[in-house]
Design a protein around this motif. Structure first.
Motif, PDB file in Angstrom:
ATOM      1  N   HIS A  50      -4.503   6.553  -0.340  1.00  0.00           N
ATOM      2  CA  HIS A  50      -4.978   6.217   1.014  1.00  0.00           C
ATOM      3  C   HIS A  50      -5.426   4.764   1.105  1.00  0.00           C
ATOM      4  O   HIS A  50      -6.538   4.459   1.542  1.00  0.00           O
ATOM      5  CB  HIS A  50      -6.117   7.141   1.422  1.00  0.00           C
ATOM      6  CG  HIS A  50      -5.814   8.592   1.217  1.00  0.00           C
ATOM      7  ND1 HIS A  50      -4.784   9.245   1.869  1.00  0.00           N
ATOM      8  CD2 HIS A  50      -6.391   9.523   0.395  1.00  0.00           C
ATOM      9  CE1 HIS A  50      -4.752  10.506   1.484  1.00  0.00           C
ATOM     10  NE2 HIS A  50      -5.704  10.701   0.584  1.00  0.00           N
ATOM     11  N   MET A  66      -3.713   2.487   2.827  1.00  0.00           N
ATOM     12  CA  MET A  66      -3.190   1.883   4.049  1.00  0.00           C
ATOM     13  C   MET A  66      -4.341   1.385   4.916  1.00  0.00           C
ATOM     14  O   MET A  66      -5.272   2.134   5.224  1.00  0.00           O
ATOM     15  CB  MET A  66      -2.356   2.905   4.833  1.00  0.00           C
ATOM     16  CG  MET A  66      -1.815   2.376   6.139  1.00  0.00           C
ATOM     17  SD  MET A  66      -0.843   3.634   7.011  1.00  0.00           S
ATOM     18  CE  MET A  66      -0.420   2.740   8.504  1.00  0.00           C
ATOM     19  N   PRO A  67      -4.327   0.107   5.287  1.00  0.00           N
ATOM     20  CA  PRO A  67      -5.438  -0.409   6.113  1.00  0.00           C
ATOM     21  C   PRO A  67      -5.432   0.229   7.494  1.00  0.00           C
ATOM     22  O   PRO A  67      -4.377   0.541   8.055  1.00  0.00           O
ATOM     23  CB  PRO A  67      -5.145  -1.911   6.197  1.00  0.00           C
ATOM     24  CG  PRO A  67      -3.676  -2.036   5.933  1.00  0.00           C
ATOM     25  CD  PRO A  67      -3.323  -0.928   4.989  1.00  0.00           C
ATOM     26  N   SER A  68      -6.624   0.437   8.022  1.00  0.00           N
ATOM     27  CA  SER A  68      -6.753   1.048   9.351  1.00  0.00           C
ATOM     28  C   SER A  68      -7.774   0.255  10.150  1.00  0.00           C
ATOM     29  O   SER A  68      -8.734  -0.287   9.596  1.00  0.00           O
ATOM     30  CB  SER A  68      -7.217   2.504   9.224  1.00  0.00           C
ATOM     31  OG  SER A  68      -8.436   2.576   8.509  1.00  0.00           O
ATOM     32  N   PRO A  69      -7.581   0.149  11.467  1.00  0.00           N
ATOM     33  CA  PRO A  69      -8.529  -0.610  12.298  1.00  0.00           C
ATOM     34  C   PRO A  69      -9.875   0.088  12.366  1.00  0.00           C
ATOM     35  O   PRO A  69      -9.961   1.324  12.265  1.00  0.00           O
ATOM     36  CB  PRO A  69      -7.842  -0.645  13.671  1.00  0.00           C
ATOM     37  CG  PRO A  69      -6.937   0.545  13.672  1.00  0.00           C
ATOM     38  CD  PRO A  69      -6.476   0.712  12.256  1.00  0.00           C
ATOM     39  N   PRO A  70     -10.960  -0.651  12.505  1.00  0.00           N
ATOM     40  CA  PRO A  70     -12.294  -0.024  12.581  1.00  0.00           C
ATOM     41  C   PRO A  70     -12.457   0.761  13.873  1.00  0.00           C
ATOM     42  O   PRO A  70     -11.852   0.453  14.903  1.00  0.00           O
ATOM     43  CB  PRO A  70     -13.238  -1.228  12.559  1.00  0.00           C
ATOM     44  CG  PRO A  70     -12.421  -2.360  13.085  1.00  0.00           C
ATOM     45  CD  PRO A  70     -11.020  -2.111  12.617  1.00  0.00           C
ATOM     46  N   LYS A  71     -13.241   1.811  13.802  1.00  0.00           N
ATOM     47  CA  LYS A  71     -13.522   2.614  14.990  1.00  0.00           C
ATOM     48  C   LYS A  71     -14.489   1.871  15.904  1.00  0.00           C
ATOM     49  O   LYS A  71     -15.295   1.054  15.451  1.00  0.00           O
ATOM     50  CB  LYS A  71     -14.122   3.962  14.584  1.00  0.00           C
ATOM     51  CG  LYS A  71     -13.149   4.817  13.768  1.00  0.00           C
ATOM     52  CD  LYS A  71     -13.797   6.131  13.387  1.00  0.00           C
ATOM     53  CE  LYS A  71     -12.830   6.986  12.560  1.00  0.00           C
ATOM     54  NZ  LYS A  71     -13.439   8.279  12.165  1.00  0.00           N
ATOM     55  N   TRP A 113       0.818  -1.217   0.000  1.00  0.00           N
ATOM     56  CA  TRP A 113       0.000   0.000   0.000  1.00  0.00           C
ATOM     57  C   TRP A 113       0.854   1.270   0.000  1.00  0.00           C
ATOM     58  O   TRP A 113       0.351   2.361  -0.213  1.00  0.00           O
ATOM     59  CB  TRP A 113      -0.964   0.019   1.200  1.00  0.00           C
ATOM     60  CG  TRP A 113      -0.386  -0.439   2.500  1.00  0.00           C
ATOM     61  CD1 TRP A 113      -0.489  -1.672   3.071  1.00  0.00           C
ATOM     62  CD2 TRP A 113       0.408   0.348   3.414  1.00  0.00           C
ATOM     63  NE1 TRP A 113       0.186  -1.707   4.276  1.00  0.00           N
ATOM     64  CE2 TRP A 113       0.734  -0.481   4.514  1.00  0.00           C
ATOM     65  CE3 TRP A 113       0.846   1.676   3.419  1.00  0.00           C
ATOM     66  CZ2 TRP A 113       1.484  -0.037   5.600  1.00  0.00           C
ATOM     67  CZ3 TRP A 113       1.607   2.124   4.490  1.00  0.00           C
ATOM     68  CH2 TRP A 113       1.919   1.274   5.558  1.00  0.00           C
TER      69      TRP A 113
END
Length: 519
Positions: free
Chosen positions: A504, A506-511, A484
């Motif tokens: 954008h 890049m993986p991100s953790p869920p809120k 990524w």
């Protein structure tokens, strides 16, 4: 109509300058007389005579090149059974054999000969001044299998074969885009070897494609039997020890390089494709580097870079330090080395050279022997000969250890052509270190680095992107950043359309709120 006399036929099996311009005649016997004389003493060329309607016809093909069942089912039987007229035209024949792929026609006899030798089947009918050419290739050939020289822990298991069209299909299966262009060309006066040039339009620089085609057009040789022939003709610096063109038998490696703006060449009759331009760092990157976790890949690449230095310089440093710079060795280790060399009759340089040459001889013997026997020779030979040499007082144990570590380090280089170059360069460095100590090792290393910086591969600096320095392209050289983060193609190859993915990613953790609402 004037008959073609045998006295007018050249004794050579090749078409003379007068015959090259000859066209297919309406008189079938005249055409067959010419072709049979050209294929004289060619027992594998089949002239199959049969009747179409009320007219005589011939099928001409090379036995073993074609699928006889396909000719029988889609061509021969259909012609014999369906056509009853004695007024036969080329259009009528094309309609009747339409079930066979790659149907074409020609009026030139030299094209008839060329197509027969390219594994096509030719149909000649009396009264028709055209030859129909169709593709019914077959015969026993090796199927798609796992690459033997580029095995991978993770990744595709399919490799190129000796059949060109199978190889082009494997690459097309990876890149299903109309921007993937495949140009065809024949090289070799006698072999007429078919090659395919791959590039992705819009990614590969037009001047690079033109330069590749220009160098290929300059090749004038009687035959091309393997892609190595072409490699030596088109590389920038033929006297250099280092390979300037990458070879591979993996379709995924070819596809990945095409997507970075490079050009590939696939040669009929060999599973090894050529990729250009190539850089020095490209030869130390394995295909599975792009399929595994980037943390692991970073460690493995840094380990390879260190082991490259070990494979190139460890024997020369050992010779230099033990011969000229003993003060650099810890006292206990120096005493141990001195004790082991007490009964050795040779200087350190001669001792190391004997072991290195013996190791290379064992490795070469293991390659040439059958696989099972070769492995036994390589492993047992190194153990037995090394132990026997130490017990006989010919070499010392530390020298055997140094040579073994050097050999193991050279095995970590993924590309064989680069590995053999590093192995050969060890010997000049050992000679310099034997003459001048560490100064010789440093001088030799500087000369090698200077040579690497001067090399070009189709105009691209061989040591790029380190020399000249390009920070943008360093994401995939000594290390590999996550996919990524590799949003740009290498700028030393692609000048346009450098963006390879969206923004954008890049993986991100869920809120926490989103997680709660989903539950």
């Amino acid at each position: 109509m004037k008959k073609y006399k045998k006295s007018q036929i050249s004794k050579s099996s090749a078409l003379s300058s007068d015959e090259t311009n000859k066209v297919v005649q309406t008189d079938l016997s005249e055409n067959i007389d010419i072709l049979k004389d050209l294929f004289k003493d060619c027992s594998d060329v089949v002239f199959r005579n049969f009747i179409v309607g009320e007219v005589e016809a011939y099928l001409i093909f090379v036995d073993g090149f074609v699928d006889s069942a396909a000719i029988e089912m889609h061509g021969l039987r259909q012609l014999i059974e369906d056509i009853k007229s004695n007024r036969i035209t080329a259009d009528l024949l094309k309609e009747r054999v339409i079930s066979i792929s790659s149907l074409g026609e020609t009026i030139k006899l030299d094209e008839v000969v060329s197509n027969v030798l390219k594994a096509n089947t030719v149909l000649l009918v009396d009264g028709v001044a055209k030859a129909l050419i169709f593709d019914a290739k077959g015969g026993e050939r090796r199927g798609v299998a796992q690459p033997e020289t580029e095995s991978a822990v993770r990744g595709p298991r399919e490799g190129f074969t000796e059949r060109l069209r199978v190889n082009t299909a494997l690459v097309r299966h990876k890149i299903r885009s109309n921007r993937l262009k495949i140009l065809s060309k024949d090289i070799g006066e006698e072999t007429k070897t078919n090659i395919a040039i791959f590039y992705v339009e819009g990614l590969a620089a037009p001047e690079l494609v033109e330069e590749v085609l220009s160098r290929l057009n300059r090749i004038k040789i009687d035959g091309i039997l393997e892609s190595g022939y072409i490699e030596e003709f088109i590389e920038d610096s033929p006297w250099s020890m280092f390979p300037q063109i990458q070879n591979t038998e993996r379709p995924d490696t070819v596809a990945a390089n095409l997507l970075e703006g490079r050009v590939a060449i696939v040669v009929d009759g060999t599973p090894f494709a050529l990729i250009m331009p190539a850089t020095f760092w490209q030869f130390f990157q394995a295909s599975e580097d792009y399929y595994g976790r980037y943390h692991i890949v970073v460690f493995l690449r840094l380990l390879r870079i260190f082991l490259i230095f070990v494979a190139l310089t460890l024997p020369s440093i050992y010779v230099a330090v033990t011969t000229y710079h003993q003060e650099m060795i810890p006292t206990s280790l120096l005493l141990s080395i001195a004790a082991s060399r007490e009964a050795i009759p040779f200087p350190m340089f001669v001792e190391a050279m004997i072991m290195e040459l013996s190791f290379e001889a064992l490795r070469e013997a293991g390659v040439r022997l059958p696989q099972v026997v070769g492995q036994a020779v390589g492993i047992l030979g190194a153990l037995v000969i090394g132990q026997a040499a130490v017990e006989a007082g010919i070499v010392s144990a530390p020298t055997v250890i140094v040579v073994s570590i050097t050999g193991i380090a050279s095995f970590t280089i993924p590309r064989f052509n680069m590995s053999i170059s590093i192995r050969i360069l060890r010997f000049p460095l050992m000679i310099l270190s034997g003459m001048f100590g560490l100064f010789g090792t440093i001088i030799g290393t500087i000369l090698v680095l200077t040579h690497l910086c001067k090399l070009r591969s189709f105009g691209v600096p061989y040591f790029s992107p380190l020399a000249p320095l390009s920070f943008k392209a360093l994401k995939d050289v000594l290390i590999r950043v996550p996919w990524w983060a590799m949003d740009q193609r290498p700028d030393q190859f692609v000048k346009q359309d450098q963006k390879r993915q969206g923004d954008h990613l890049m993986p991100s953790p869920p809120k926490l709120g989103d997680e709660g609402s989903s539950s």
